[in-house]
Design a protein around this motif. Structure first.
Motif, PDB file in Angstrom:
ATOM      1  N   MET A  51       0.827  -1.205   0.000  1.00 44.94           N
ATOM      2  CA  MET A  51       0.000   0.000   0.000  1.00 44.94           C
ATOM      3  C   MET A  51       0.867   1.263   0.000  1.00 44.94           C
ATOM      4  N   GLU A  52       1.902   1.246   0.806  1.00 43.05           N
ATOM      5  CA  GLU A  52       2.805   2.387   0.946  1.00 43.05           C
ATOM      6  C   GLU A  52       3.520   2.711  -0.372  1.00 43.05           C
ATOM      7  N   SER A  53       3.735   1.690  -1.197  1.00 43.83           N
ATOM      8  CA  SER A  53       4.471   1.909  -2.448  1.00 43.83           C
ATOM      9  C   SER A  53       3.627   2.594  -3.522  1.00 43.83           C
ATOM     10  N   TYR A  54       2.315   2.696  -3.322  1.00 44.02           N
ATOM     11  CA  TYR A  54       1.455   3.230  -4.374  1.00 44.02           C
ATOM     12  C   TYR A  54       0.537   4.366  -3.919  1.00 44.02           C
ATOM     13  N   TRP A  55      -0.213   4.156  -2.834  1.00 40.56           N
ATOM     14  CA  TRP A  55      -1.303   5.071  -2.488  1.00 40.56           C
ATOM     15  C   TRP A  55      -0.885   6.478  -2.096  1.00 40.56           C
ATOM     16  N   PRO A  56       0.235   6.714  -1.432  1.00 36.43           N
ATOM     17  CA  PRO A  56       0.607   8.096  -1.132  1.00 36.43           C
ATOM     18  C   PRO A  56       0.788   8.949  -2.396  1.00 36.43           C
ATOM     19  N   SER A  57       1.331   8.351  -3.462  1.00 29.78           N
ATOM     20  CA  SER A  57       1.514   9.129  -4.702  1.00 29.78           C
ATOM     21  C   SER A  57       0.169   9.448  -5.357  1.00 29.78           C
ATOM     22  N   VAL A  58      -0.810   8.568  -5.207  1.00 29.00           N
ATOM     23  CA  VAL A  58      -2.160   8.848  -5.724  1.00 29.00           C
ATOM     24  C   VAL A  58      -2.787   9.971  -4.910  1.00 29.00           C
ATOM     25  N   ALA A  59      -2.638   9.918  -3.599  1.00 25.90           N
ATOM     26  CA  ALA A  59      -3.204  10.951  -2.721  1.00 25.90           C
ATOM     27  C   ALA A  59      -2.599  12.321  -3.016  1.00 25.90           C
ATOM     28  N   ARG A  60      -1.308  12.366  -3.308  1.00 25.28           N
ATOM     29  CA  ARG A  60      -0.634  13.634  -3.626  1.00 25.28           C
ATOM     30  C   ARG A  60      -0.976  14.151  -5.017  1.00 25.28           C
ATOM     31  N   GLY A  61      -1.526  13.292  -5.863  1.00 25.11           N
ATOM     32  CA  GLY A  61      -1.806  13.685  -7.245  1.00 25.11           C
ATOM     33  C   GLY A  61      -0.658  13.422  -8.183  1.00 25.11           C
ATOM     34  N   ASP A  62       0.373  12.723  -7.735  1.00 26.89           N
ATOM     35  CA  ASP A  62       1.528  12.404  -8.579  1.00 26.89           C
ATOM     36  C   ASP A  62       1.221  11.280  -9.558  1.00 26.89           C
ATOM     37  N   THR A  63       0.188  10.498  -9.270  1.00 21.50           N
ATOM     38  CA  THR A  63      -0.229   9.380 -10.113  1.00 21.50           C
ATOM     39  C   THR A  63      -1.654   9.648 -10.568  1.00 21.50           C
ATOM     40  N   ASP A  64      -1.886   9.547 -11.886  1.00 20.16           N
ATOM     41  CA  ASP A  64      -3.237   9.755 -12.407  1.00 20.16           C
ATOM     42  C   ASP A  64      -4.169   8.673 -11.885  1.00 20.16           C
ATOM     43  N   ALA A  65      -5.381   9.097 -11.510  1.00 20.97           N
ATOM     44  CA  ALA A  65      -6.359   8.149 -10.994  1.00 20.97           C
ATOM     45  C   ALA A  65      -7.757   8.721 -11.175  1.00 20.97           C
ATOM     46  N   PRO A  66      -8.753   7.864 -11.403  1.00 25.42           N
ATOM     47  CA  PRO A  66     -10.146   8.324 -11.462  1.00 25.42           C
ATOM     48  C   PRO A  66     -10.567   8.914 -10.112  1.00 25.42           C
ATOM     49  N   PRO A  67     -11.611   9.724 -10.091  1.00 33.71           N
ATOM     50  CA  PRO A  67     -12.037  10.377  -8.847  1.00 33.71           C
ATOM     51  C   PRO A  67     -12.286   9.432  -7.677  1.00 33.71           C
ATOM     52  N   ALA A  68     -12.941   8.296  -7.890  1.00 34.63           N
ATOM     53  CA  ALA A  68     -13.229   7.374  -6.784  1.00 34.63           C
ATOM     54  C   ALA A  68     -11.940   6.794  -6.215  1.00 34.63           C
ATOM     55  N   VAL A  69     -10.963   6.543  -7.046  1.00 33.50           N
ATOM     56  CA  VAL A  69      -9.681   5.991  -6.607  1.00 33.50           C
ATOM     57  C   VAL A  69      -8.907   7.061  -5.829  1.00 33.50           C
ATOM     58  N   ARG A  70      -8.917   8.293  -6.345  1.00 30.06           N
ATOM     59  CA  ARG A  70      -8.222   9.381  -5.640  1.00 30.06           C
ATOM     60  C   ARG A  70      -8.882   9.641  -4.282  1.00 30.06           C
ATOM     61  N   GLU A  71     -10.217   9.594  -4.228  1.00 26.04           N
ATOM     62  CA  GLU A  71     -10.914   9.802  -2.956  1.00 26.04           C
ATOM     63  C   GLU A  71     -10.470   8.763  -1.923  1.00 26.04           C
ATOM     64  N   TRP A  72     -10.398   7.500  -2.349  1.00 25.58           N
ATOM     65  CA  TRP A  72      -9.912   6.429  -1.470  1.00 25.58           C
ATOM     66  C   TRP A  72      -8.515   6.779  -0.958  1.00 25.58           C
TER      67      TRP A  72
END
Length: 185
Positions: A51-72
């Motif tokens: 989880m640590e290897s992926y989700w922080p970058s999604v939360a910061r906006g560094d990784t493109d993600a759909p709105p529901a994924v970014r909200e998570w």
């Protein structure tokens, strides 16, 4: 005292490989609501590191993600995360805490201190906590797939069968069935 709820994606043949299920907006929205209802997350080291290897970058906006994924990801970033590990004791991800020492004592202390409940998302840790009688509820997303491989749910086995009481089951539009069980008395 809060409850401990084990939640995981599982295919019809019991596979819990995170890549074997349907990872879409609907499943992410389900887990976001479930996380919102919980006071803290609990993982083993391997799940934490994944989880640590992926989700922080999604939360910061560094990784493109759909709105529901970014909200998570954003909500996960803020949620207290507790990690059971005997090989690692430093967990730098925001709001991460080490559960050290005796497993039963540490997890019971966490449950007692978290009135909103604790959401467990690690299969190997779940098997051990189930052996200790610490899991109160189960929330599975059963995916309409047969993976044909493992790892599988409770692969390491349990000493005895667990009898569960169905609280509710609800199909999602993507064919996944959300199931909520409570340990039967």
């Amino acid at each position: 005292m809060g409850s401990l709820t084990f939640s995981i994606n599982v295919t019809l043949d019991g596979c819990i490989d995170h890549q074997a299920g349907i990872a879409d907006n609907e499943t992410h929205a389900f887990f976001t609501r479930l996380m919102d209802q919980s006071g803290a997350m609990l993982w083993g080291r391997v799940t934490y590191e994944m989880m640590e290897s992926y989700w922080p970058s999604v939360a910061r906006g560094d990784t493109d993600a759909p709105p529901a994924v970014r909200e998570w990801a954003v909500k996960l970033e803020a949620k207290p995360k507790h990690v059971v590990s005997s090989t690692r004791n430093v967990f730098p991800w925001t709001n991460s805490h080490h559960v050290a020492g005796d497993l039963r004592t540490g997890v019971q202390r966490l449950k007692d201190a978290t009135p909103g409940g604790v959401l467990l998302g690690s299969a190997k840790l779940a098997a051990e906590l189930d052996r200790l009688g610490l899991i109160d509820e189960y929330r599975f997303l059963v995916h309409p797939r047969i993976a044909g491989h493992g790892p599988t749910l409770y692969e390491s086995g349990l000493a005895s069968t667990r009898r569960l009481e169905l609280i509710w089951a609800s199909p999602l539009s993507n064919g996944v069935v959300a199931m909520h069980y409570r340990r039967a008395s």
